[in-house]
Design a protein around this motif. Structure first.
Motif, PDB file in Angstrom:
ATOM      1  N   LEU A 562      66.500 -52.348  53.145  1.00 38.31           N
ATOM      2  CA  LEU A 562      65.646 -51.366  52.482  1.00 38.31           C
ATOM      3  C   LEU A 562      66.119 -49.993  52.934  1.00 38.31           C
ATOM      4  O   LEU A 562      65.986 -49.634  54.104  1.00 38.31           O
ATOM      5  N   VAL A 563      66.679 -49.216  51.960  1.00 36.53           N
ATOM      6  CA  VAL A 563      67.395 -47.990  52.284  1.00 36.53           C
ATOM      7  C   VAL A 563      66.662 -46.801  51.684  1.00 36.53           C
ATOM      8  O   VAL A 563      66.376 -46.785  50.477  1.00 36.53           O
ATOM      9  N   ASP A 564      66.383 -45.829  52.537  1.00 36.73           N
ATOM     10  CA  ASP A 564      65.824 -44.544  52.105  1.00 36.73           C
ATOM     11  C   ASP A 564      66.952 -43.523  52.186  1.00 36.73           C
ATOM     12  O   ASP A 564      67.312 -43.043  53.261  1.00 36.73           O
ATOM     13  N   LEU A 565      67.551 -43.216  50.989  1.00 36.39           N
ATOM     14  CA  LEU A 565      68.695 -42.309  50.955  1.00 36.39           C
ATOM     15  C   LEU A 565      68.246 -40.877  51.185  1.00 36.39           C
ATOM     16  O   LEU A 565      67.094 -40.503  50.940  1.00 36.39           O
ATOM     17  N   ALA A 566      69.172 -40.065  51.669  1.00 44.49           N
ATOM     18  CA  ALA A 566      68.884 -38.652  51.883  1.00 44.49           C
ATOM     19  C   ALA A 566      68.780 -37.928  50.542  1.00 44.49           C
ATOM     20  O   ALA A 566      69.154 -38.448  49.485  1.00 44.49           O
ATOM     21  N   GLY A 567      68.252 -36.699  50.582  1.00 45.12           N
ATOM     22  CA  GLY A 567      68.080 -35.922  49.358  1.00 45.12           C
ATOM     23  C   GLY A 567      69.403 -35.676  48.645  1.00 45.12           C
ATOM     24  O   GLY A 567      70.406 -35.316  49.255  1.00 45.12           O
ATOM     25  N   SER A 568      69.388 -35.884  47.313  1.00 45.19           N
ATOM     26  CA  SER A 568      70.623 -35.816  46.522  1.00 45.19           C
ATOM     27  C   SER A 568      70.803 -34.477  45.831  1.00 45.19           C
ATOM     28  O   SER A 568      71.612 -34.372  44.913  1.00 45.19           O
ATOM     29  N   GLU A 569      70.086 -33.434  46.225  1.00 41.47           N
ATOM     30  CA  GLU A 569      70.167 -32.161  45.508  1.00 41.47           C
ATOM     31  C   GLU A 569      71.493 -31.461  45.806  1.00 41.47           C
ATOM     32  O   GLU A 569      72.152 -31.721  46.810  1.00 41.47           O
ATOM     33  N   ARG A 570      71.816 -30.547  44.916  1.00 44.55           N
ATOM     34  CA  ARG A 570      73.025 -29.753  45.125  1.00 44.55           C
ATOM     35  C   ARG A 570      72.779 -28.715  46.212  1.00 44.55           C
ATOM     36  O   ARG A 570      71.663 -28.499  46.647  1.00 44.55           O
ATOM     37  N   LEU A 571      73.856 -28.053  46.620  1.00 47.30           N
ATOM     38  CA  LEU A 571      73.781 -27.201  47.798  1.00 47.30           C
ATOM     39  C   LEU A 571      72.906 -25.977  47.589  1.00 47.30           C
ATOM     40  O   LEU A 571      72.067 -25.641  48.417  1.00 47.30           O
ATOM     41  N   ASP A 572      73.056 -25.267  46.465  1.00 46.83           N
ATOM     42  CA  ASP A 572      72.384 -23.978  46.321  1.00 46.83           C
ATOM     43  C   ASP A 572      70.856 -24.095  46.344  1.00 46.83           C
ATOM     44  O   ASP A 572      70.194 -23.399  47.124  1.00 46.83           O
ATOM     45  N   PRO A 573      70.241 -24.931  45.545  1.00 42.55           N
ATOM     46  CA  PRO A 573      68.775 -24.982  45.603  1.00 42.55           C
ATOM     47  C   PRO A 573      68.243 -25.646  46.871  1.00 42.55           C
ATOM     48  O   PRO A 573      67.099 -25.427  47.235  1.00 42.55           O
ATOM     49  N   GLY A 574      69.017 -26.428  47.547  1.00 47.50           N
ATOM     50  CA  GLY A 574      68.532 -27.115  48.746  1.00 47.50           C
ATOM     51  C   GLY A 574      68.863 -26.409  50.029  1.00 47.50           C
ATOM     52  O   GLY A 574      68.561 -26.918  51.107  1.00 47.50           O
ATOM     53  N   LEU A 575      69.481 -25.253  49.972  1.00 47.68           N
ATOM     54  CA  LEU A 575      69.917 -24.561  51.181  1.00 47.68           C
ATOM     55  C   LEU A 575      68.793 -23.703  51.740  1.00 47.68           C
ATOM     56  O   LEU A 575      68.143 -22.966  51.029  1.00 47.68           O
ATOM     57  N   ALA A 576      68.556 -23.825  53.040  1.00 50.33           N
ATOM     58  CA  ALA A 576      67.527 -23.025  53.716  1.00 50.33           C
ATOM     59  C   ALA A 576      68.176 -21.811  54.355  1.00 50.33           C
ATOM     60  O   ALA A 576      69.227 -21.907  54.977  1.00 50.33           O
ATOM     61  N   LEU A 577      67.557 -20.643  54.145  1.00 51.97           N
ATOM     62  CA  LEU A 577      68.087 -19.417  54.707  1.00 51.97           C
ATOM     63  C   LEU A 577      67.866 -19.385  56.209  1.00 51.97           C
ATOM     64  O   LEU A 577      66.885 -19.900  56.715  1.00 51.97           O
ATOM     65  N   GLY A 578      68.780 -18.789  56.925  1.00 51.87           N
ATOM     66  CA  GLY A 578      68.625 -18.708  58.370  1.00 51.87           C
ATOM     67  C   GLY A 578      69.924 -19.027  59.079  1.00 51.87           C
ATOM     68  O   GLY A 578      70.992 -19.218  58.453  1.00 51.87           O
ATOM     69  N   PRO A 579      69.864 -19.096  60.408  1.00 53.19           N
ATOM     70  CA  PRO A 579      71.092 -19.317  61.182  1.00 53.19           C
ATOM     71  C   PRO A 579      71.665 -20.707  61.003  1.00 53.19           C
ATOM     72  O   PRO A 579      72.801 -20.951  61.418  1.00 53.19           O
ATOM     73  N   GLY A 580      70.927 -21.690  60.393  1.00 46.26           N
ATOM     74  CA  GLY A 580      71.449 -23.051  60.252  1.00 46.26           C
ATOM     75  C   GLY A 580      72.097 -23.309  58.911  1.00 46.26           C
ATOM     76  O   GLY A 580      72.151 -24.469  58.480  1.00 46.26           O
ATOM     77  N   GLU A 581      72.587 -22.283  58.214  1.00 45.26           N
ATOM     78  CA  GLU A 581      73.172 -22.495  56.880  1.00 45.26           C
ATOM     79  C   GLU A 581      74.412 -23.376  56.950  1.00 45.26           C
ATOM     80  O   GLU A 581      74.602 -24.257  56.105  1.00 45.26           O
ATOM     81  N   ARG A 582      75.258 -23.165  57.944  1.00 45.56           N
ATOM     82  CA  ARG A 582      76.475 -23.980  58.031  1.00 45.56           C
ATOM     83  C   ARG A 582      76.141 -25.437  58.319  1.00 45.56           C
ATOM     84  O   ARG A 582      76.775 -26.341  57.770  1.00 45.56           O
ATOM     85  N   GLU A 583      75.153 -25.671  59.177  1.00 47.69           N
ATOM     86  CA  GLU A 583      74.767 -27.045  59.470  1.00 47.69           C
ATOM     87  C   GLU A 583      74.182 -27.709  58.236  1.00 47.69           C
ATOM     88  O   GLU A 583      74.486 -28.871  57.938  1.00 47.69           O
ATOM     89  N   ARG A 584      73.309 -26.996  57.488  1.00 46.55           N
ATOM     90  CA  ARG A 584      72.767 -27.563  56.256  1.00 46.55           C
ATOM     91  C   ARG A 584      73.892 -27.828  55.251  1.00 46.55           C
ATOM     92  O   ARG A 584      73.849 -28.824  54.517  1.00 46.55           O
ATOM     93  N   LEU A 585      74.893 -26.953  55.181  1.00 44.41           N
ATOM     94  CA  LEU A 585      76.012 -27.152  54.272  1.00 44.41           C
ATOM     95  C   LEU A 585      76.777 -28.419  54.626  1.00 44.41           C
ATOM     96  O   LEU A 585      77.125 -29.219  53.751  1.00 44.41           O
ATOM     97  N   ARG A 586      77.014 -28.633  55.917  1.00 43.81           N
ATOM     98  CA  ARG A 586      77.739 -29.834  56.335  1.00 43.81           C
ATOM     99  C   ARG A 586      76.906 -31.084  56.060  1.00 43.81           C
ATOM    100  O   ARG A 586      77.445 -32.122  55.650  1.00 43.81           O
TER     101      ARG A 586
END
Length: 679
Positions: A562-586
């Motif tokens: 039973l698998v709960d996959l991670a969010g499948s959204e594209r980068l731009d709408p799912g990106l959170a502003l702040g110092p963790g942008e590179r980590e969210r991108l990866r």
């Protein structure tokens, strides 16, 4: 003391009083006591100078009277010296008491002591005093003095005799007192001995009294016990008579039973024959039941494969409080061929593009996108309705077929709610994982009556940035995902395991709930633009199911994933502003890459390609045994009902439609699948 013993003491007391009276009597001796011992001639010689002085000095005659007067005290002195002092001896208490009585006795009137048997002499004081002579008649005065001296000598002699008698009496009294003291001490010793004997006798009497009381109590107890025993004896006698009567009755019944036993033995023989026949019939029915169970499993598997080894369900979550209500006609759920009674299988989503317009300047009509799936769940569908649709697929895992269920969609579309359920432990919002395990435990309990025994081993890992982490880790291992690797269970084995991950045997729902609670705390989440707490990893709950029928030597084993996959959204709408942008991108790149690999693997399996790219992603490599062969796969595509998420919803629906449009295995392939093997 007797009267004879007290009389000497009284006599001594009377003599002492008489002595004191005589000592105090006045005396007319003109000279000191030393001159009393001289004779009359010497006294006359001593008086010659006095006569001469009287003749020569007539004025000094009067002075001789005072001298005579002063000499009156001499007899008192003589009386006192006449009785010598007896030295006090430390004797017995009786002599001390007698001395104390004699000392404290007050002097009475001067009574001259008289000897026993003699008459008392007339008191000296009663004598007729001589007439007073003139001062010049010295010779007459001398005669008077001589007469008086003679009286004093007689009195002194008498007092000496009395003193001697008193001393003798005192000596006798002291001896008697000594004897009395000795007798007193003897009596006191005897009294002490008698008192000791009396105390001892009293103590013995008390002991004997206590012993008597105890014996009386024991006697009362024994009497009560004797009465009880007598009563019990009567009861036992009555009971013996009753038992004797019962024994007679039992003997009569035994005789009747023996008579009936002979008749029953024949009946037992016939019943044994019938039991043997029933056992044979039961064995035949068990064999038939086993055949029916195997046939049920085969037909059930065929039914599931006819429905498709790869199935896609779509679920639309409801609008949450605080979210904007979508416009009418944004999401439509057309009815099936049989009308509204059929479960919906189609979904229509409209999208308006503000960038498009007509020549007249009016906005263009919204574009409608239609999708068809194996089942569509509108926002009002509950968790029980969703699980009812997949319960038969979960049953296939217990029958020995690998089953894998995915929850796919953008962040915030309800994937985790579908798989694990909502918070608070409400049974109405339980997810697929606890419901599936409850169903498996219940069916396994039912199959135990047919000889099947099942064991369940659970594991829960997440894949974050292509790194495997154990969500059930505790203590110092918590959060150290680099230690987990995907390996073969052994040389030549097709089973895959995760090293350093916990595999926990489970047997009840409570143990599963504890594992899910621990996994929620350890899973990697982050804040995104679509969700305040978004899952940034793929969570994989695997249940290894092992069944065995010891009587027939049958075994089956299959994993339920039973698998709960991670969010499948594209980068731009799912990106959170702040110092963790590179980590969210990866994170987003790793998520999209693994989802793309999952699509390629499903496509290669459907097209029966020779190479399936399992190793391109940790997710597909871990689920390798749950995707290929006779495995059953179900994908939930979860979408948001909000108009602002229409772009991500369309991407999810298109990916799910592509998976559903893959070719289905032929019926001849389905009939060749055998899920059970003998050891």
């Amino acid at each position: 003391l007797s009267s004879q013993q007290r009389s000497p003491l009284l006599e001594v007391k009377g003599n002492i009083e008489l002595k004191r009276a005589l000592a105090k009597a006045p005396s007319r001796l003109p000279l000191p006591g030393s001159r009393l011992k001289r004779g009359p001639d010497q006294m006359e010689e001593d008086l010659e100078p006095e006569k001469k002085r009287t003749r020569g000095l007539g004025t000094k005659v009067a002075t001789s009277r005072p001298r005579a007067t002063a000499l009156t005290t001499v007899p008192q002195t003589q009386g006192q010296t006449a009785v010598p002092k007896v030295p006090r001896k430390t004797g017995p208490p009786c002599s001390t008491a007698i001395a104390t009585v004699l000392k404290n006795q007050k002097p009475g009137p001067a009574v001259p002591a008289q000897k026993p048997g003699t008459t008392a002499a007339p008191p000296v004081v009663g004598r007729k005093k001589p007439s007073k002579r003139p001062a010049w008649d010295l010779k007459g005065q001398l005669c008077d003095l001589n007469a008086e001296l003679k009286c004093c000598r007689e009195r002194t002699q008498m007092l000496d005799q009395e003193n001697q008698q008193l001393r003798n009496q005192l000596r006798e009294a002291q001896q008697q007192a000594t004897a009395l003291g000795t007798e007193r001490r003897t009596l006191e010793e005897e009294l002490a001995r008698v008192r000791a004997q009396a105390e001892q006798g009293q103590q013995e009497l008390g002991n004997l009294s206590t012993l008597v009381i105890e014996l009386e109590e024991r006697l009362g107890t024994q009497e009560g016990l004797v009465q009880e025993l007598q009563k019990e004896q009567l009861e036992l006698q009555e009971e013996r008579r009753g038992l004797a009567a019962q024994l007679e009755e039992q003997e009569r019944r035994l005789q009747a039973s023996e008579a009936a036993l002979s008749g029953s033995q024949a009946e037992v023989a016939s019943l044994r024959q019938e039991a043997a026949a029933q056992a044979d019939l039961l064995a035949n029915r068990e064999e038939r039941l086993h055949g029916l169970e195997m046939e049920r499993r085969r037909l059930h598997n065929q039914l599931q494969e006819l429905k498709g080894n790869v199935r896609v369900f779509c679920r639309v979550r409801p609008v949450l409080p605080g979210e904007s209500t979508p416009p009418p006609g944004f999401l439509l759920f057309p009815s099936g061929p049989s009308g509204p009674s059929d479960p919906p299988t189609r979904l229509s989503l409209s999208r308006s593009d503000e960038r498009r317009g007509t020549l007249s300047g009016a906005p263009a009509a919204p574009t409608r996108h239609d999708f068809s799936f194996d089942r569509v769940f509108p926002p009002g569908s509950g968790q029980d309705e969703v699980f009812e649709e997949i319960s038969m697929l979960v049953q296939s895992a217990l029958d020995g077929y690998p089953v894998c269920i995915f929850a796919y969609g953008q962040t915030g579309s309800g994937k985790t709610f579908t798989m694990e359920g909502g918070p608070g432990g409400d049974p109405q919002v339980e997810g697929l994982i606890p419901r599936a395990l409850r169903h498996l435990f219940s069916v396994a309990q039912e199959l135990s009556g047919q000889g099947w025994t099942y064991s369940f081993v659970a594991s829960y890992v997440e894949i974050y940035n292509e790194t495997v982490r154990d969500l059930l880790a505790t203590g110092t291992r918590k959060g150290h995902g680099g230690e987990c690797e995907i390996r073969r269970a052994g040389p030549g084995s097709e089973e895959l395991t995760v090293t350093n991950a916990r595999y926990v045997p489970v047997s009840c729902e409570r143990e599963v709930e504890a594992l899910l609670h621990l996994a929620r705390q350890n899973r990697a989440v982050a804040r995104t633009a679509q969700n305040e707490r978004s899952s940034r990893s793929h969570s994989v709950f695997q249940l290894q199911i092992s069944g065995e029928h010891a009587g027939r030597g049958l075994q089956c084993a299959a994993p339920l994933s039973l698998v709960d996959l991670a969010g499948s959204e594209r980068l731009d709408p799912g990106l959170a502003l702040g110092p963790g942008e590179r980590e969210r991108l990866r994170e987003t790149q790793a998520i999209n890459s693994s989802l793309s690999t999952l699509g390629l693997v499903i496509m290669a399996l459907s097209n029966k390609e020779s190479h399936v790219p399992y190793r391109n992603s940790k997710l597909t490599y871990l689920l390798q045994n749950s995707l290929g062969g006779s495995a059953k796969m179900l994908m939930f595509v979860n979408i948001s009902p909000l108009e602002e998420n229409v772009s991500e919803s369309l991407n999810s629906l298109r990916f799910a439609s592509k998976v559903r449009s893959l070719p289905v295995p032929s019926l001849s392939d389905l009939l060749g699948i055998i899920a059970f093997s003998t050891p």
